[in-house]
Design an enzyme around this catalytic site. Sequence first.
Site, PDB file in Angstrom:
ATOM      1  N   ARG A 236       0.847  -1.183   0.000  1.00  0.00           N
ATOM      2  CA  ARG A 236       0.000   0.000   0.000  1.00  0.00           C
ATOM      3  C   ARG A 236       0.888   1.240   0.000  1.00  0.00           C
ATOM      4  NH1 ARG A 236      -2.943  -3.452  -1.016  1.00  0.00           N
ATOM      5  NH2 ARG A 236      -5.090  -3.858  -0.327  1.00  0.00           N
ATOM      6  N   GLU A 265      -6.213   5.878  -6.079  1.00  0.00           N
ATOM      7  CA  GLU A 265      -6.440   4.900  -7.144  1.00  0.00           C
ATOM      8  C   GLU A 265      -7.914   4.904  -7.552  1.00  0.00           C
ATOM      9  OE1 GLU A 265      -4.974   1.074  -5.981  1.00  0.00           O
ATOM     10  OE2 GLU A 265      -2.950   1.797  -5.609  1.00  0.00           O
ATOM     11  N   HIS A 285      -1.469  -1.304  -9.915  1.00  0.00           N
ATOM     12  CA  HIS A 285      -2.044  -2.140  -8.851  1.00  0.00           C
ATOM     13  C   HIS A 285      -2.623  -3.442  -9.421  1.00  0.00           C
ATOM     14  CE1 HIS A 285      -3.935  -1.984  -4.567  1.00  0.00           C
ATOM     15  NE2 HIS A 285      -3.411  -3.165  -4.851  1.00  0.00           N
TER      16      HIS A 285
END
Length: 328
Positions: A236, A265, A285
Site C-alpha cells: 500500500r 487509485e 495495482h
Amino acid sequence: MKITILDDYFDTVRTLACFSSLAAHQVEIWNDHVQDDDLLVARLCDTEALVLIRERTQIRAPVLRRLDKLRLISQRSVYPHIDVDACTERGVILSSSQHADTPSRATAELTWGLILSAARRIPQQMIALRQGVWQTGVWDSLHGKTLGIHGWGRLGQAVAAYGVAFGMKVVVWASDASQARACAQGFEVAASKRDFYERCDIITLHMRLVAATRGIVTAEDLAAMKPTAMIVNTSRAGLIAPGALVEALRAGRPGLAAVDVYENEPMRDASHPLLSMDNVVCTPHVGYVTRDEYEIQFSDIFDQIIAYAAGAPINVINKAVLERASGG
C-alpha cells in the site's frame, strides 16, 4: 436478493466458476469506476448486498445513510475504504475474509517480476529497442545481493523464498513477534531499522496498511539506503510517508524503485512524477489481478453472501450489528 458488484473493469467476475453460486440471486455488475456520491447512490439504491473489489471504491457515511435497502457489504482483506461505524449505525453487516491461510501468490509473483524488471531495466530496454536503440547500459544481477523483507507475513515469506532461490541473502525487519518467527525459520533479523535500510540492496514492503503502519517508512529511512539500492512497494502506498518516495528518488537514495500502489487509485494522472522517472518501474495495482487469484477471492466473497442469505453471516467485522439484531 439484489446483489451489486462494483469496479469489475474487464467484466471478469461473471466468467469465474464461483459466479454460479449466485445463480439464485439478481446480480448487477458495473465495469467502470465512479466515486461521486450521487452516482453511487443511484446505482446502489436497490442493492441489498454490495460486493467490493479490494479498495477500488470508498463507501463512506454520506453514501451509506442514503442506502435504505443495503444490508451486507461483502469483500476480502482490509477495509480502510469503508466507514465501519456508519455501517454499524445503519445495521449493515461488513463481511471480510482476512484469508489468513491463503497468501496472494499472484502479488508475490508480481513483486518478483518488478524486482527483476527494475534491476535489469527491462521496460526501459524494451522502449529503447522500439526506438532503434540497442542496449541501454550495464545493469545489476540479483545473485549475492541482500534482499530486505520489511514485514514478515505470508507475502513477505513467499518473496523471501524467491530471494533464496535466486541466491540472495535475506534480511528481515518487522514487529517483534514477526522477527521472532523469522529467526525461528532461520532468517537473519537486522540489528535495527537503520541497519536494515543501510545494508539492503533491495527492500520490499509487505505489511497491511493500518494506523500503526501508516508512514512507517520515513524520509530518513529512504535517505539511509544506498544510491544503488531499490525499494519495492506492492502493498500500500500509505506505508511510505507522503511525498517521501519521490523526493528520495530525486535525491538519489535509493537509486531505484518499483511501485504497484498509489495514494489515489485508480491513478490516471499521466503527469505523476513517478511515471516520468527513468529509475522507476510502475504498474497499475495489478499484484492480485490474475484469474486464479480472482477465483480464490470471489469464492470467499460469494461464500459470505450465501452465508448471509442463509441467516448465518460469516467473517463479520462489525459484530455489534448481529448483537443488536439478536437483542444482545
